[in-house]
Design a protein around this motif. Structure first.
Motif, PDB file in Angstrom:
ATOM      1  N   GLU A  15     152.420  90.456  84.159  1.00  0.00           N
ATOM      2  CA  GLU A  15     151.673  89.964  82.992  1.00  0.00           C
ATOM      3  C   GLU A  15     152.562  89.810  81.767  1.00  0.00           C
ATOM      4  N   THR A  53     156.345  87.260  82.853  1.00  0.00           N
ATOM      5  CA  THR A  53     156.293  85.889  83.328  1.00  0.00           C
ATOM      6  C   THR A  53     156.387  84.945  82.129  1.00  0.00           C
ATOM      7  N   ASP A  54     157.444  84.124  82.111  1.00  0.00           N
ATOM      8  CA  ASP A  54     157.726  83.245  80.963  1.00  0.00           C
ATOM      9  C   ASP A  54     157.830  84.051  79.670  1.00  0.00           C
ATOM     10  N   GLY A  55     158.269  85.293  79.795  1.00  0.00           N
ATOM     11  CA  GLY A  55     158.347  86.174  78.640  1.00  0.00           C
ATOM     12  C   GLY A  55     159.720  86.797  78.491  1.00  0.00           C
ATOM     13  N   LEU A 112     163.081  89.266  83.242  1.00  0.00           N
ATOM     14  CA  LEU A 112     163.172  88.626  84.550  1.00  0.00           C
ATOM     15  C   LEU A 112     162.537  89.529  85.599  1.00  0.00           C
ATOM     16  N   ARG A 171     167.396  84.521  73.879  1.00  0.00           N
ATOM     17  CA  ARG A 171     166.179  83.755  74.190  1.00  0.00           C
ATOM     18  C   ARG A 171     165.085  84.673  74.723  1.00  0.00           C
ATOM     19  N   LEU A 172     165.449  85.584  75.608  1.00  0.00           N
ATOM     20  CA  LEU A 172     164.470  86.523  76.149  1.00  0.00           C
ATOM     21  C   LEU A 172     163.922  87.423  75.047  1.00  0.00           C
ATOM     22  N   ARG A 221     161.175  86.092  72.788  1.00  0.00           N
ATOM     23  CA  ARG A 221     159.840  85.848  73.339  1.00  0.00           C
ATOM     24  C   ARG A 221     158.904  87.052  73.188  1.00  0.00           C
TER      25      ARG A 221
END
Length: 396
Positions: free
Chosen positions: A319, A322-324, A327, A353-354, A357
């Protein structure tokens, strides 16, 4: 508007995730002018069964001091839920932490008559929602939701699991995230090499053996990473097996040739020390074997601190990541784990970048506590004078 809050939970000086959560939540809820007290749940052999003195001398200006313990509920006390309920009833709202194995009785069912006896509104926080519960666990959780004024899950995954797998009133369920400390002003420990970190109570299922195998596959990096494993052995694990798991990890590290790169810290870090450790990490590694875990305080702390995470796909990680800010890698796969860590450490721009988020403001304790206060106000407004308690008998 409720002016006082009673909290039911394990609580410091007990050292566990539930106690830490309750302490932080209670401190931040009462930081806005409310008063409060803790009904502390203790094991029968807990040598800290007496009420704790508010504040332990380690609090600083960034961490509000929480309410003191007003009553202790010992597992050895027959029908101890009666006195615990009476103590909670002296407050405007009761906030009850629920985890299996905390309360007396089969599957912790002694918490049920306590909830039914309360005359004040109750918020029950569900720390675990099992996908495949036993019949007893399922019955307890369903009755728990029925007896509570409202319940909180800390993830959408937990809410969905509760509504799909249990017979409960969906209108009673609210999602409020776990909560994390603010470590932005914490000074990081200086490191000369990339630093990997896992923390929390140690025991089988933590997956540290897979992280060690991954670390051995990262020896080609220059400089090679170090890995900190911070945390005491889980008390229940220690009681049955001593330090067998930790010793086995140290043995495996020696076989793999990474023993000198791993720092085991068998202590329970306070908030300030933990903040320094988290801020010094380049990657937080959560290689858990669990496929059940719907709430992870460690994951929330790492994400809120802006540290990239590599985790196995336990429900909360799926949760959050994912796309957050991290990895996901398969369970028990050191090759994939090493590849993910290597990417974060070497791929230009990936780590920032990670980190970018994250949803840190909404995860910090002040924001989380404000949502609990708003929920309590709605309950209190809807039913400021609940009916008198029904006669409740102890569970069979």
């Amino acid at each position: 508007m409720p002016r006082s809050y009673g909290f039911l939970s394990t609580h410091p000086p007990t050292q566990c995730g539930l106690a830490t959560f309750n302490s932080a939540l209670a401190a931040h809820i009462i930081a806005e002018g409310a008063s409060g007290g803790v009904v502390r749940v203790v094991a029968g052999d807990d040598r800290h069964a007496e009420p704790a003195v508010p504040g332990d001398g380690r609090a600083d200006a960034r961490r509000p001091v929480g309410p003191g313990v007003v009553h202790s509920w010992s597992a050895r006390t027959v029908a101890g839920w009666r006195d615990a309920a009476a103590a909670l009833d002296t407050f405007d709202v009761a906030v009850v932490q629920h985890e299996y194995g905390i309360y007396p009785g089969p599957d912790g069912q002694d918490v049920l008559p306590l909830l039914r006896r309360l005359t004040v509104p109750s918020i029950v926080v569900l720390h675990t929602v099992l996908a495949n519960p036993t019949a007893g666990q399922k019955a307890v959780l369903e009755q728990l939701v029925a007896a509570a004024s409202t319940v909180v899950t800390m993830t959408d995954t937990a809410r969905d699991r509760l509504l799909l797998g249990y017979t409960v009133d969906a209108a009673k369920v609210t999602v409020i995230p776990h909560g994390a400390a603010d470590h932005d002003d914490t000074t990081a420990e200086p490191r000369q090499r990339p630093h990997l970190l896992t923390w929390g109570l140690l025991g089988p299922g933590k997956g540290i053996e897979w992280a060690l195998r991954a670390l051995a596959r990262l020896r080609g990096l220059n400089p090679t990473p170090t890995y900190t494993v911070a945390g005491r052995t889980h008390p229940k694990v220690f009681e049955q097996h001593g330090e067998e798991y930790r010793t086995g990890l140290q043995r495996l590290g020696a076989i793999l040739g990474v023993a000198d790169d791993v720092d085991y810290q068998p202590i329970y870090h306070d908030e300030v020390a933990l903040g320094r450790l988290i801020r010094s990490a380049d990657v937080v590694v959560l290689p858990y074997d669990s496929r059940e875990q719907v709430t992870s305080g460690v994951l929330i702390e790492a994400v809120a601190a802006g540290v990239p995470v590599v985790a196995t796909p336990f429900p909360h990680a799926v949760e959050m990541l994912t796309d957050g800010p991290g990895l996901l890698v398969p369970h028990q796969d050191p090759v994939a784990l090493a590849a993910a860590v290597r990417r974060i450490l070497t791929e230009p721009g990936l780590a920032p970048r990670l980190a970018g988020r994250t949803r840190a403001p909404t995860l910090r304790w002040p924001a989380v506590a404000a949502r609990y206060r708003a929920l309590a106000e709605r309950l209190h407004t809807a039913d400021p004078h609940p009916a008198a308690p029904t006669v409740v008998t102890a569970p069979a």
